[in-house]
Design an enzyme around this catalytic site. Structure first.
Site, PDB file in Angstrom:
ATOM      1  N   HIS A 220      24.176  35.872-101.311  1.00 55.09           N
ATOM      2  CA  HIS A 220      24.872  35.954-100.013  1.00 55.09           C
ATOM      3  C   HIS A 220      24.221  34.917 -99.093  1.00 55.09           C
ATOM      4  CE1 HIS A 220      27.178  37.522 -96.785  1.00 55.09           C
ATOM      5  NE2 HIS A 220      26.612  38.704 -96.588  1.00 55.09           N
ATOM      6  N   HIS A 259      33.064  31.555-104.856  1.00 51.08           N
ATOM      7  CA  HIS A 259      33.297  32.555-103.814  1.00 51.08           C
ATOM      8  C   HIS A 259      34.150  33.671-104.376  1.00 51.08           C
ATOM      9  CE1 HIS A 259      34.199  34.330 -99.925  1.00 51.08           C
ATOM     10  NE2 HIS A 259      33.138  33.677 -99.511  1.00 51.08           N
ATOM     11  N   ASP A 310      27.760  27.778 -97.520  1.00 50.40           N
ATOM     12  CA  ASP A 310      26.319  27.531 -97.634  1.00 50.40           C
ATOM     13  C   ASP A 310      25.997  26.131 -98.136  1.00 50.40           C
ATOM     14  OD1 ASP A 310      25.225  30.140 -96.904  1.00 50.40           O
ATOM     15  OD2 ASP A 310      26.408  30.811 -98.610  1.00 50.40           O
TER      16      ASP A 310
END
Ligand code: COA
Length: 374
Positions: A220, A259, A310
């Protein structure tokens, strides 16, 4: 009983009016507003207001909101002293987790669960998270704390408290964009965790502490730091192919890719890519844009997997001179706005979240006294 759905993939567990994601089209909207628009045009303060109150503020509302937020930045000295006494030099995410939990003891409204009190607590938390991260960072490097400057906006003040000098407009714009893009993302793991805590009618601080612990994991929020570690390890676009091939051959996950919801490029990554390449082109030794694009190309070709938020947050924060161990705390200090919006929404129409598990253990058996167990 039906078969368990590991990871709750595709399961709809609540209705929410806060954000919408179309994983096929690669779009994200906060309360109906497209993320690309907000990323380029809105401040983090406007976005926090939007997430909590459901609409963008007027100029007057924004001025009052920004001033209230700036006025709440300082943390109680007792909380700071507590962080200083933490043993064994915790990493910033651990210090942040403890500090947030401790903040509730200094909040006179900690256990007032009315909507106005929760909105005020959301404001305090959002204001104080950057202060905790910046104070702890400077302390860990043996530097004096830089007190918040109420004259600066959220993104500018954070950079100022980190570095002790006024950031440029370019730096503020990049940081603001990163904060806007990370502020909210539907029922991701940390937000779901926060809503579970809220569903027991526990307080907002407990819910946000839960969320921070959940965000910390490398699958995460922890992925941004790992993504930068990988880019640093690769170092040069020429080495990207060999590195990725070797990692995939060892069945390693490439951090910042893939994802659960997006089956195409994450729209946040798309917006961040432009800023990364712009910032990078101004460096003496530009390399991160080319390298990141190369890794992206290889991953798309080899696995059909796209970058997530990210992957591009990592070189953005790096080119802003931010140390790697602050990447995930920065995710937290942005996402707190989304967490708080969800917790308040959960309280507004609550039902205890309590799923089931299918038992997969031994058949019923009698208890055997210790003497008979050898
Ligand atoms: N690197 C390499 N392969 C990946 C991958 C990655 N980052 N993400 C997914 N895959 C592969 C899996 O190995 C699997 O391949 P297989 O079917 O050949 O075994 C396939 O894609 C599906 O993966 P799965 O784990 O089922 O997807 P998921 O929806 O559970 O995972 C993530 C989502 C985010 C946990 C996953 O993509 C991941 O671990 N990414 C890296 C961590 C990260 O960047 N997290 C931040 C998310 S915003």
């Amino acid at each position: 009983m039906s078969e368990p759905l590991k990871g709750l993939e595709g399961v709809v567990v609540t209705a929410s009016a806060i954000s919408s994601i179309d994983g096929q089209a690669g779009t994200l909207r906060y309360r109906g507003y497209d993320i690309a628009d907000l990323a380029h045009k809105a401040t983090y303060e406007e976005v926090a207001y939007l997430l909590w109150f459901g609409d963008l503020p007027t100029a007057e509302q924004l001025a009052a909101f920004t001033a209230d937020l700036a006025a709440e930045r300082e943390i109680h000295e007792g909380v700071w002293e507590l962080i200083l006494t933490l043993p064994c030099w915790p990493v910033p995410m651990e210090a942040l987790r403890t500090a947030i939990s401790a903040l509730s003891s200094c909040d006179p409204e900690a256990n007032d669960d009315s909507r106005p009190a929760n909105l005020r607590k959301a404001m305090r938390l959002t204001a104080k998270l950057p202060t905790i991260v910046a104070y702890y960072f400077r302390h860990s490097r043996g530097r004096e704390r830089v007190r918040p400057d109420p004259g600066l906006g959220h993104a500018a003040n954070f950079l100022y408290m980190l570095n002790g000098e006024r950031p440029s407009a370019l730096q503020v714009g990049a940081m603001n964009m990163a904060l806007v893009l990370m502020a909210e993302h539907g029922l991701n793991a940390s937000t779901f965790a926060a809503r579970i805590t809220a569903s027991t009618l526990s307080d907002l601080y407990s819910a946000i502490t839960t969320a921070i612990g959940t965000l910390k994991g490398p699958l995460h929020g922890g992925a941004n730091q790992r993504a930068m570690e990988m880019l640093l390890e690769i170092g040069d676009p020429e080495r990207a192919e060999a590195y990725i091939e070797a990692a995939l051959a060892q069945k390693k996950r490439i951090m910042g890719f893939g994802h659960r919801v997006y089956k195409t490029m994450d729209p946040r990554a798309r917006a961040l890519r432009e800023v990364v390449c712009d910032l990078d082109s101004r460096l003496e030794d530009p390399r991160w844009c080319r390298l990141a694009l190369k890794v992206m190309e290889i991953m798309e070709e080899r696995k059909g997997i796209y970058p997530n938020v990210d992957f591009f947050t990592a070189p953005l924060l790096y080119t802003l001179g931010i140390p790697l161990d602050l990447f995930t705390p920065i995710f937290a200090l942005s996402r707190v706005a989304g967490w708080a919006a969800h917790v308040i929404e959960q309280y507004g129409d609550n039902r205890l979240i309590r799923p089931l598990s299918r038992y997969a253990g031994p058949e019923p058996r009698p208890y055997r006294p210790l003497v008979e167990r050898g």
